[in-house]
Design an enzyme around this catalytic site. Structure first.
Site, PDB file in Angstrom:
ATOM      1  N   GLY A  10       0.846  -1.185   0.000  1.00 57.29           N
ATOM      2  CA  GLY A  10       0.000   0.000   0.000  1.00 57.29           C
ATOM      3  C   GLY A  10       0.886   1.241   0.000  1.00 57.29           C
ATOM      4  O   GLY A  10       2.082   1.169  -0.320  1.00 57.29           O
ATOM      5  N   SER A  39      -4.931   1.475   0.143  1.00 58.84           N
ATOM      6  CA  SER A  39      -4.403   2.757  -0.363  1.00 58.84           C
ATOM      7  C   SER A  39      -4.931   3.036  -1.770  1.00 58.84           C
ATOM      8  O   SER A  39      -5.260   4.176  -2.106  1.00 58.84           O
ATOM      9  CB  SER A  39      -2.876   2.721  -0.396  1.00 58.84           C
ATOM     10  OG  SER A  39      -2.376   2.529   0.893  1.00 58.84           O
ATOM     11  N   GLN A  43     -10.413   7.511  -1.506  1.00 53.66           N
ATOM     12  CA  GLN A  43     -11.091   8.436  -2.416  1.00 53.66           C
ATOM     13  C   GLN A  43     -10.951   9.879  -1.972  1.00 53.66           C
ATOM     14  O   GLN A  43     -10.714  10.786  -2.751  1.00 53.66           O
ATOM     15  CB  GLN A  43     -12.595   8.130  -2.442  1.00 53.66           C
ATOM     16  CG  GLN A  43     -12.947   6.753  -2.905  1.00 53.66           C
ATOM     17  CD  GLN A  43     -14.445   6.482  -2.787  1.00 53.66           C
ATOM     18  OE1 GLN A  43     -15.184   7.241  -2.166  1.00 53.66           O
ATOM     19  NE2 GLN A  43     -14.882   5.399  -3.383  1.00 53.66           N
ATOM     20  N   ASP A 203      -3.894  -9.539   9.227  1.00 52.68           N
ATOM     21  CA  ASP A 203      -2.738 -10.455   9.302  1.00 52.68           C
ATOM     22  C   ASP A 203      -1.601  -9.895  10.159  1.00 52.68           C
ATOM     23  O   ASP A 203      -0.991 -10.620  10.951  1.00 52.68           O
ATOM     24  CB  ASP A 203      -2.174 -10.743   7.901  1.00 52.68           C
ATOM     25  CG  ASP A 203      -3.159 -11.455   6.999  1.00 52.68           C
ATOM     26  OD1 ASP A 203      -4.334 -11.570   7.368  1.00 52.68           O
ATOM     27  OD2 ASP A 203      -2.751 -11.880   5.903  1.00 52.68           O
ATOM     28  N   ARG A 269     -16.892  10.899  12.396  1.00 53.37           N
ATOM     29  CA  ARG A 269     -17.484   9.686  11.836  1.00 53.37           C
ATOM     30  C   ARG A 269     -18.206   8.819  12.857  1.00 53.37           C
ATOM     31  O   ARG A 269     -19.249   8.246  12.565  1.00 53.37           O
ATOM     32  CB  ARG A 269     -16.394   8.852  11.164  1.00 53.37           C
ATOM     33  CG  ARG A 269     -15.983   9.471   9.879  1.00 53.37           C
ATOM     34  CD  ARG A 269     -14.960   8.662   9.160  1.00 53.37           C
ATOM     35  NE  ARG A 269     -14.629   9.374   7.941  1.00 53.37           N
ATOM     36  CZ  ARG A 269     -13.587   9.106   7.177  1.00 53.37           C
ATOM     37  NH1 ARG A 269     -12.772   8.122   7.491  1.00 53.37           N
ATOM     38  NH2 ARG A 269     -13.367   9.790   6.084  1.00 53.37           N
ATOM     39  N   GLU A 351      -1.434   1.782   8.476  1.00 58.80           N
ATOM     40  CA  GLU A 351      -2.614   1.418   9.274  1.00 58.80           C
ATOM     41  C   GLU A 351      -2.369   0.274  10.250  1.00 58.80           C
ATOM     42  O   GLU A 351      -3.044   0.170  11.269  1.00 58.80           O
ATOM     43  CB  GLU A 351      -3.783   1.104   8.327  1.00 58.80           C
ATOM     44  CG  GLU A 351      -5.108   1.011   9.063  1.00 58.80           C
ATOM     45  CD  GLU A 351      -6.301   0.948   8.133  1.00 58.80           C
ATOM     46  OE1 GLU A 351      -6.213   1.411   6.972  1.00 58.80           O
ATOM     47  OE2 GLU A 351      -7.337   0.419   8.569  1.00 58.80           O
ATOM     48  N   SER A 367      -5.025   9.423   7.308  1.00 59.24           N
ATOM     49  CA  SER A 367      -4.262   8.161   7.306  1.00 59.24           C
ATOM     50  C   SER A 367      -3.271   8.071   6.153  1.00 59.24           C
ATOM     51  O   SER A 367      -2.180   7.524   6.330  1.00 59.24           O
ATOM     52  CB  SER A 367      -5.177   6.944   7.331  1.00 59.24           C
ATOM     53  OG  SER A 367      -6.260   7.149   6.512  1.00 59.24           O
ATOM     54  N   LEU A 368      -3.609   8.619   4.990  1.00 57.58           N
ATOM     55  CA  LEU A 368      -2.613   8.605   3.905  1.00 57.58           C
ATOM     56  C   LEU A 368      -1.405   9.428   4.346  1.00 57.58           C
ATOM     57  O   LEU A 368      -0.252   9.067   4.087  1.00 57.58           O
ATOM     58  CB  LEU A 368      -3.212   9.166   2.613  1.00 57.58           C
ATOM     59  CG  LEU A 368      -4.306   8.313   1.956  1.00 57.58           C
ATOM     60  CD1 LEU A 368      -4.857   9.017   0.710  1.00 57.58           C
ATOM     61  CD2 LEU A 368      -3.794   6.927   1.567  1.00 57.58           C
TER      62      LEU A 368
HETATM   63  C1  FAD Z   1     -12.352   2.741   0.450  1.00 51.04           C
HETATM   64  C2  FAD Z   1     -11.373   3.478   1.305  1.00 51.04           C
HETATM   65  C3  FAD Z   1     -11.247   4.857   1.188  1.00 51.04           C
HETATM   66  C4  FAD Z   1     -10.328   5.549   1.975  1.00 51.04           C
HETATM   67  N1  FAD Z   1     -10.187   6.900   1.801  1.00 51.04           N
HETATM   68  C5  FAD Z   1      -9.195   7.546   2.470  1.00 51.04           C
HETATM   69  C6  FAD Z   1      -8.909   8.910   2.192  1.00 51.04           C
HETATM   70  O1  FAD Z   1      -9.527   9.522   1.346  1.00 51.04           O
HETATM   71  N2  FAD Z   1      -7.906   9.501   2.882  1.00 51.04           N
HETATM   72  C7  FAD Z   1      -7.155   8.849   3.824  1.00 51.04           C
HETATM   73  O2  FAD Z   1      -6.247   9.437   4.415  1.00 51.04           O
HETATM   74  N3  FAD Z   1      -7.420   7.548   4.089  1.00 51.04           N
HETATM   75  C8  FAD Z   1      -8.392   6.887   3.423  1.00 51.04           C
HETATM   76  N4  FAD Z   1      -8.624   5.567   3.685  1.00 51.04           N
HETATM   77  C9  FAD Z   1      -7.740   4.865   4.616  1.00 51.04           C
HETATM   78  C10 FAD Z   1      -6.404   4.650   3.931  1.00 51.04           C
HETATM   79  O3  FAD Z   1      -6.624   4.303   2.592  1.00 51.04           O
HETATM   80  C11 FAD Z   1      -5.625   3.542   4.611  1.00 51.04           C
HETATM   81  O4  FAD Z   1      -5.574   3.737   5.989  1.00 51.04           O
HETATM   82  C12 FAD Z   1      -4.205   3.531   4.089  1.00 51.04           C
HETATM   83  O5  FAD Z   1      -4.221   3.492   2.680  1.00 51.04           O
HETATM   84  C13 FAD Z   1      -3.460   2.343   4.649  1.00 51.04           C
HETATM   85  O6  FAD Z   1      -2.265   2.213   3.945  1.00 51.04           O
HETATM   86  P1  FAD Z   1      -1.263   1.062   4.319  1.00 51.04           P
HETATM   87  O7  FAD Z   1      -0.153   1.165   3.352  1.00 51.04           O
HETATM   88  O8  FAD Z   1      -0.971   1.109   5.759  1.00 51.04           O
HETATM   89  O9  FAD Z   1      -2.111  -0.272   4.094  1.00 51.04           O
HETATM   90  P2  FAD Z   1      -2.855  -0.796   2.781  1.00 51.04           P
HETATM   91  O10 FAD Z   1      -2.930   0.238   1.736  1.00 51.04           O
HETATM   92  O11 FAD Z   1      -4.110  -1.402   3.236  1.00 51.04           O
HETATM   93  O12 FAD Z   1      -1.856  -1.911   2.263  1.00 51.04           O
HETATM   94  C14 FAD Z   1      -1.617  -3.088   2.985  1.00 51.04           C
HETATM   95  C15 FAD Z   1      -0.843  -4.027   2.083  1.00 51.04           C
HETATM   96  O13 FAD Z   1      -0.428  -5.182   2.806  1.00 51.04           O
HETATM   97  C16 FAD Z   1      -0.772  -6.353   2.083  1.00 51.04           C
HETATM   98  N5  FAD Z   1      -0.903  -7.460   3.030  1.00 51.04           N
HETATM   99  C17 FAD Z   1      -1.849  -7.651   3.984  1.00 51.04           C
HETATM  100  N6  FAD Z   1      -1.596  -8.778   4.670  1.00 51.04           N
HETATM  101  C18 FAD Z   1      -0.469  -9.309   4.146  1.00 51.04           C
HETATM  102  C19 FAD Z   1       0.288 -10.484   4.405  1.00 51.04           C
HETATM  103  N7  FAD Z   1      -0.058 -11.348   5.363  1.00 51.04           N
HETATM  104  N8  FAD Z   1       1.379 -10.741   3.643  1.00 51.04           N
HETATM  105  C20 FAD Z   1       1.749  -9.887   2.646  1.00 51.04           C
HETATM  106  N9  FAD Z   1       1.064  -8.765   2.356  1.00 51.04           N
HETATM  107  C21 FAD Z   1      -0.021  -8.476   3.098  1.00 51.04           C
HETATM  108  C22 FAD Z   1      -2.060  -5.959   1.381  1.00 51.04           C
HETATM  109  O14 FAD Z   1      -2.383  -6.814   0.330  1.00 51.04           O
HETATM  110  C23 FAD Z   1      -1.678  -4.548   0.933  1.00 51.04           C
HETATM  111  O15 FAD Z   1      -0.864  -4.587  -0.229  1.00 51.04           O
HETATM  112  C24 FAD Z   1      -9.551   4.849   2.920  1.00 51.04           C
HETATM  113  C25 FAD Z   1      -9.688   3.477   3.054  1.00 51.04           C
HETATM  114  C26 FAD Z   1     -10.582   2.789   2.252  1.00 51.04           C
HETATM  115  C27 FAD Z   1     -10.704   1.308   2.400  1.00 51.04           C
END
Ligand code: FAD
Length: 488
Positions: A10, A39, A43, A203, A269, A351, A367-368
Site C-alpha cells: 500500500g 491505499s 477516495q 494479518d 465519523r 494502518e 491516514s494517507l
Molecule cells: C475505500 C477506502 C477509502 C479511503 N479513503 C481515504 C482517504 O480519502 N484519505 C485517507 O487518508 N485515508 C483513506 N482511507 C484509509 C487509507 O486508505 C488507509 O488507511 C491507508 O491506505 C493504509 O495504507 P497502508 O499502506 O498502511 O495499508 P494498505 O494500503 O491497506 O496496504 C496493505 C498491504 O499489505 C498487504 N498485506 C496484507 N496482509 C499481508 C500479508 N499477510 N502478507 C503480505 N502482504 C499483506 C495488502 O495486500 C496490501 O498490499 C480509505 C480506506 C478505504 C478502504
C-alpha cells in the site's frame, strides 16, 4: 549491504521503499499484486495544512478533537508538521494533485476539519493516483514478491530476523533481513460490511500477537457512515468529500438525519455512524441526498462509475442508498515516533501500526498522511541503525516448527455475523462477554500459520483480532470515540 523486508504494497510499504539509497537490498512482499491495497481505494484525499490561513496548529487541534483527545500529542505534532513537507517533496518529484483554474492547489473539506485542507488527485482517485505515483518512483532493482503471504515473524532473543512466507504454489520459505517493516494494513474484513480491499484481514495484528509484539488501542475500529449498499451488500465507499461538497444524510421520507447534531453531516465519523445506526434500528432506510451538488459526475468520477456499475439510479433520484460499515483501524502494533515496535529491528507503519496519532477516532484524510510520515520516520531510523549478522535466506525445512493440530474454527460467515452484532458500532458489556465466551470454543490460538490452509489462516487471524478488540473494549473505563459501549 543492509537487507530490508517490507510487508505490504500500500502507500506506507511502497513509500518507504523509495527512501533507501541504492546500496540497500529491499524486498516488498505482498499478498496479491501491488495494485491490491486499501491505499489504492482511498477516495477522499490527503490532509495537509498548506493553504493560506491554515496551519499545522489548526490541523493538530482538529486531529485531537476528532480523536477525543485520546491521541499521542507528539505523534500528532509530528504528523501535521512533517506531513506537508513530505507532500511538497512528492509534488516536486512530479505528483499531480488537483489544482484550481489559477494553478493553485485545490483544497477540499471533510468531516471535522475546520479548514479546506484536503488535497485530491483526479477527483476521488487520490489513493490510486498517489500510490501509483509512489510505486512509479521505486527503484528498478527493488525485489517484488507478489502473490506471497507473510505468515509469521522470525524472532530470536527479542530481535526480529525476518519473516516466514507462503507463495501462491504453497511453498513456505523463511527470509532473513536486517530490518522488517510491517505495512500490512488494517482489519476491515473482520466485519461483513466493509470498504476494505479483500486482502485486508488483520494479518499483521495477528502475527504480532503470536509473537508477543505489543499492541495498542485495539478497541478502536472506525465505522464509516456511508458505504454504498444494495440488498444488504456493500459495494464500496461513498466518500465523505461528497458531504463536504454539500450532500445530506436523509431517510426514505426526506428527513434530515443529522439536522440536530452539532456539525450536522460533517460531525466526526463515530457520531454520524451511531446516529445512522439508531435511525436504521427504528426501521428507516438511509440515503445520501446529492441534489445540492453541481457537476457531481465531474467532481466524483470514481464514485459515479461505481454507482453506474451497480445500477444505482442516482441521476433521477439524486439519492444514493448507504449504510455504515467497517472502514479503518485506529489501533494496532504499538510504535514510538520512529515507528519502532517493542521488538528490535521490527518496524510498523501505516494502518497496521498504532503510534497514537488517530486517538479514539481518526480525522478524515489523516491516514494517507500518516502512511508517509510513519514510513519516513522508519526509514530514517533504519538508516541510522547497524546491520545484523544474519544475511542468508534459509529454507523453511531447515527450521523446527510447532506440531500439527486439527483446526476447530467457526465458518467465516458465522464469525462475521457475530462481530457485526457483538463487537460492532454499538457494543455492550454483556454482548462482549457473550462473544468472548463463544470464541473460547475454538483453537485458533494454537494453530501454526504454516500448517493450515489459507482460508483457515484468514479465519484464525480474524478470530485473534476479534478477541483482542473485545477484550480491549471491555477493559476501557468508559465509552470513548469509536468504542461505544451502551450504558458505560
Ligand atoms: C475505500 C477506502 C477509502 C479511503 N479513503 C481515504 C482517504 O480519502 N484519505 C485517507 O487518508 N485515508 C483513506 N482511507 C484509509 C487509507 O486508505 C488507509 O488507511 C491507508 O491506505 C493504509 O495504507 P497502508 O499502506 O498502511 O495499508 P494498505 O494500503 O491497506 O496496504 C496493505 C498491504 O499489505 C498487504 N498485506 C496484507 N496482509 C499481508 C500479508 N499477510 N502478507 C503480505 N502482504 C499483506 C495488502 O495486500 C496490501 O498490499 C480509505 C480506506 C478505504 C478502504
Amino acid at each position: 549491504m543492509k537487507k530490508v523486508i517490507i510487508v505490504g504494497a500500500g502507500l506506507a510499504g511502497s513509500y518507504i521503499a523509495t527512501l533507501f539509497p541504492s546500496d540497500y537490498d529491499i524486498t516488498i512482499i505482498t499478498k496479491k499484486t501491488r495494485l491490491d491495497s486499501n491505499s489504492m481505494l482511498a477516495q477522499g484525499g490527503v490532509a495537509a495544512a498548506l493553504d493560506k490561513g491554515d496551519s499545522p496548529q489548526e490541523h493538530e487541534k482538529d486531529t485531537l478533537k476528532a480523536g477525543n483527545y485520546h491521541n499521542d500529542k507528539q505523534a500528532v505534532k509530528q504528523l501535521v508538521n512533517l506531513g506537508p513537507k513530505l507532500i511538497d517533496n512528492l509534488i516536486s518529484q512530479g505528483m499531480n494533485f488537483d489544482r484550481s483554474s489559477d494553478g493553485q492547489l485545490a483544497f477540499g473539506l471533510e468531516g471535522a476539519h475546520s479548514f479546506h485542507r484536503i488535497l485530491h488527485a483526479q477527483g476521488d482517485q487520490t489513493g490510486h493516483e498517489l500510490t501509483k505515483f509512489v510505486q512509479s518512483i521505486i527503484r528498478n532493482d527493488i525485489k517484488w514478491e507478489e502473490n506471497t503471504t507473510v505468515l509469521d515473524l522470525v524472532i530470536e532473543k527479542g530481535e526480529c530476523k525476518g519473516v516466514v512466507t507462503k507463495n501462491k504454489n504453497g511453498k513456505v520459505t523463511v527470509k532473513y533481513a536486517d530490518f522488517t517493516v510491517l505495512a500490512s494494513g488494517g482489519l476491515g474484513h473482520l466485519y461483513p460490511l466493509t470498504t476494505n480491499d479483500q486482502t485486508i484481514t488483520g494479518d499483521g495484528i495477528a502475527l504480532a500477537f503470536r509473537n508477543n509484539v505489543e499492541l495498542k488501542d485495539m478497541a478502536y475500529v472506525q465505522f464509516h457512515p456511508t458505504l454504498l449498499t444494495k440488498k444488504g451488500k456493500c459495494y464500496g465507499l461513498i466518500t465523505e468529500a461528497i458531504r463536504g461538497a454539500g450532500a445530506i444524510l436523509i431517510d426514505e421520507n426526506g428527513n434530515k438525519i443529522m439536522q440536530n447534531t452539532p456539525q450536522k453531516d460533517l460531525a466526526p465519523r463515530d457520531v454520524v455512524t451511531r446516529k445512522l445506526k439508531a435511525w436504521q434500528q427504528k426501521g428507516h432506510k438511509l440515503f445520501l441526498d446529492i441534489s445540492h451538488i453541481q457537476s457531481f459526475k465531474q467532481k466524483f468520477p470514481g464514485v459515479t462509475r461505481n454507482l453506474i456499475n451497480h445500477q444505482i439510479d442516482f441521476e433521477t433520484t439524486k439519492k444514493i442508498p448507504i449504510q455504515p460499515g467497517a472502514h479503518f483501524f485506529m489501533g494496532g502494533i504499538k510504535t514510538n515516533l520512529e515507528a519502532q515496535t517493542s521488538i528490535r529491528r521490527l518496524y510498523a507503519i501505516g494502518e497496521v501500526a498504532c503510534n497514537g496519532v488517530h486517538g479514539a477516532n481518526r480525522l478524515a484524510s489523516n491516514s494517507l498522511l500518516d502512511c508517509l510520515v510513519s514510513a519516513d520516520k522508519a526509514a530514517q531510523s533504519i538508516m541510522q541503525a547497524p546491520s545484523n549478522n544474519n544475511k542468508n535466506f534459509v529454507q523453511y525445512d531447515d527450521l523446527t516448527y510447532k506440531s500439527n493440530i486439527e483446526p476447530v474454527l467457526p465458518s467465516k460467515d458465522e464469525l462475521l455475523e457475530k462481530t457485526w452484532k457483538q463487537i460492532g458500532v454499538v457494543r455492550s458489556k454483556n454482548n462482549l462477554n457473550i462473544f468472548l465466551k463463544w470464541l473460547d470454543k475454538f483453537n485458533y490460538k494454537e494453530l501454526s500459520p504454516e500448517k493450515i490452509s489459507s482460508e483457515n489462516l484468514t479465519i484464525t487471524n480474524l478470530c485473534i483480532c476479534a478477541e483482542l478488540i473485545a477484550k480491549s473494549a471491555l477493559a476501557q473505563p468508559k465509552s470513548l470515540g469509536a468504542n461505544y459501549i451502551k450504558g458505560v
